[in-house]
Motif scaffolding. Structure first.
Motif, short mmCIF file in Angstrom:
data_model
loop_
_atom_site.label_atom_id
_atom_site.label_comp_id
_atom_site.label_asym_id
_atom_site.label_seq_id
_atom_site.Cartn_x
_atom_site.Cartn_y
_atom_site.Cartn_z
N GLY A 23 18.44 58.59 11.11
CA GLY A 23 17.35 59.53 10.86
C GLY A 23 16.00 58.83 10.76
N LEU A 24 15.98 57.70 10.07
CA LEU A 24 14.74 56.93 9.98
C LEU A 24 14.29 56.45 11.35
N ALA A 25 15.24 55.95 12.15
CA ALA A 25 14.92 55.47 13.49
C ALA A 25 14.34 56.59 14.35
N GLU A 26 14.94 57.79 14.25
CA GLU A 26 14.45 58.93 15.04
C GLU A 26 13.06 59.36 14.57
N ARG A 27 12.83 59.31 13.26
CA ARG A 27 11.51 59.66 12.74
C ARG A 27 10.46 58.70 13.27
N TRP A 28 10.76 57.41 13.23
CA TRP A 28 9.77 56.42 13.65
C TRP A 28 9.55 56.42 15.15
N LYS A 29 10.53 56.89 15.93
CA LYS A 29 10.30 57.07 17.37
C LYS A 29 9.17 58.08 17.58
N LEU A 30 9.17 59.12 16.76
CA LEU A 30 8.14 60.16 16.88
C LEU A 30 6.80 59.68 16.36
N THR A 31 6.79 59.02 15.20
CA THR A 31 5.52 58.56 14.63
C THR A 31 4.88 57.48 15.50
N ASP A 32 5.70 56.73 16.24
CA ASP A 32 5.16 55.69 17.12
C ASP A 32 4.34 56.28 18.28
N LYS A 33 4.55 57.56 18.54
CA LYS A 33 3.80 58.21 19.62
C LYS A 33 2.36 58.50 19.23
N ASP A 34 2.06 58.32 17.93
CA ASP A 34 0.69 58.49 17.42
C ASP A 34 0.13 59.86 17.79
N LEU A 35 0.90 60.89 17.49
CA LEU A 35 0.46 62.26 17.76
C LEU A 35 -0.57 62.70 16.73
N GLU A 36 -1.35 63.69 17.09
CA GLU A 36 -2.35 64.22 16.16
C GLU A 36 -1.64 64.89 14.99
N SER A 116 23.19 50.23 -1.48
CA SER A 116 23.79 49.90 -0.19
C SER A 116 22.66 49.53 0.77
N PRO A 117 22.35 48.23 0.90
CA PRO A 117 21.22 47.80 1.70
C PRO A 117 21.24 48.35 3.13
N LEU A 118 20.09 48.88 3.54
CA LEU A 118 19.96 49.45 4.87
C LEU A 118 19.66 48.35 5.87
N GLU A 119 20.21 48.48 7.06
CA GLU A 119 19.98 47.51 8.13
C GLU A 119 19.67 48.28 9.41
N MET A 120 18.40 48.25 9.81
CA MET A 120 17.99 48.95 11.01
C MET A 120 18.33 48.11 12.24
N GLY A 121 18.68 48.79 13.32
CA GLY A 121 19.08 48.09 14.53
C GLY A 121 17.93 47.49 15.31
N ASP A 122 16.71 47.94 15.02
CA ASP A 122 15.52 47.48 15.74
C ASP A 122 14.63 46.69 14.79
N LYS A 123 14.06 45.59 15.27
CA LYS A 123 13.24 44.73 14.41
C LYS A 123 12.02 45.45 13.87
N GLU A 124 11.37 46.26 14.73
CA GLU A 124 10.20 47.00 14.28
C GLU A 124 10.58 48.04 13.24
N ASP A 125 11.74 48.67 13.42
CA ASP A 125 12.21 49.64 12.43
C ASP A 125 12.52 48.95 11.10
N GLN A 126 13.08 47.75 11.18
CA GLN A 126 13.38 47.00 9.96
C GLN A 126 12.08 46.64 9.23
#
Length: 248
Positions: A23-36, A116-126
């Motif tokens: 869910g966090l990864a999907e959220r940050w995919k959207l925020t990375d688009k820098d939408l208004e 339970s420590p979270l580990e994101m699959g992408d370095k930028e997400d981490q």
């Protein structure tokens, strides 16, 4: 050929952590688009997470602490959706309302990660995750520091005939956090015996170093029963993080 479905033997706790990371990864995919910024875009950010983790709201967890933290995190997202309609109408008001909700989300995420420590699959997400956790840790430290305030009346004067009144209050507090603050400001409610807020007072110190004891002073011309902390705002010296904490 005989085929079959592999059974998912993970616990609810493990499934939730995996879903939260997605869910966090999907959220940050959207925020990375820098939408208004708009109600629609902010809702899409929040729903990207909720679509992954909403199902765990009433699930049984092995860890009662993780269940509590998960429910608090989901509640913070649902709370965000309650205030997003304000964004299109009054952006300044929205971000004023969003600040405490952002803190709620951060505190819940900090609790989850501690269990339970979270580990994101992408370095930028981490990196984004670590920044979010750092913000939450700073907020928790400031909240803990604020909880130590205990204002005592050190000087009081008045005249019953004219109704004139004056009081001076102090609270000595040691900054036992790891952070040095460029400023640490308090907004305090002066409350009467019926629980009504008579007025507000303000106390501040500059350059509050870690390990240092500071005296905060309040003044009022209203005859009051007790004081209640309403708000804290601060600036962390090392990284320039500015935060606000509201108290009910």
């Amino acid at each position: 050929m005989i085929t079959g479905c592999q059974q998912d033997t993970r616990t609810t706790d493990e499934k939730f952590i995996d879903s939260l990371e997605k869910g966090l990864a999907e959220r940050w995919k959207l925020t990375d688009k820098d939408l208004e910024d708009s109600t629609e875009t902010f809702n899409s950010y929040v729903n990207a997470e909720l679509s992954e983790i909403r199902q765990y709201k009433d699930e049984n967890f092995d860890s009662a602490d993780l269940k509590q933290a998960a429910e608090a995190y989901i509640a913070s997202l649902e709370h965000t959706l309650e205030i997003t309609p304000t964004l299109d109408k009054d952006p300044d008001k929205f971000y004023e309302l969003y600040q405490p909700v952002y803190s709620e989300r951060g505190q819940a995420l900090l609790d989850i990660n501690g269990l339970s420590p979270l580990e994101m699959g992408d370095k930028e997400d981490q990196k984004d995750l670590e920044e979010l956790l750092d913000d939450a840790q700073i907020t928790r430290a400031a909240t803990d520091l604020a909880s130590q305030f205990n204002f005592q009346c050190v000087k009081e004067d008045g005249d019953e005939e004219t109704g004139w009144y004056s009081a001076e209050l102090e609270s000595k507090v040691k900054n036992d956090t790891e952070y040095t603050y460029d400023y640490f400001n308090l907004t305090v409610n002066f409350v009467d015996k019926d629980g009504a807020v008579l007025t507000q007072g303000y106390a501040t110190v500059n350059t509050c170093k870690s390990g240092q004891t500071q005296t905060f002073e309040l003044f009022t011309d209203k005859k009051f029963d007790h004081v209640e902390l309403a708000k804290v705002d601060y600036l962390v010296a090392d990284n320039g993080f500015a935060g606000e904490i509201y108290f009910e």
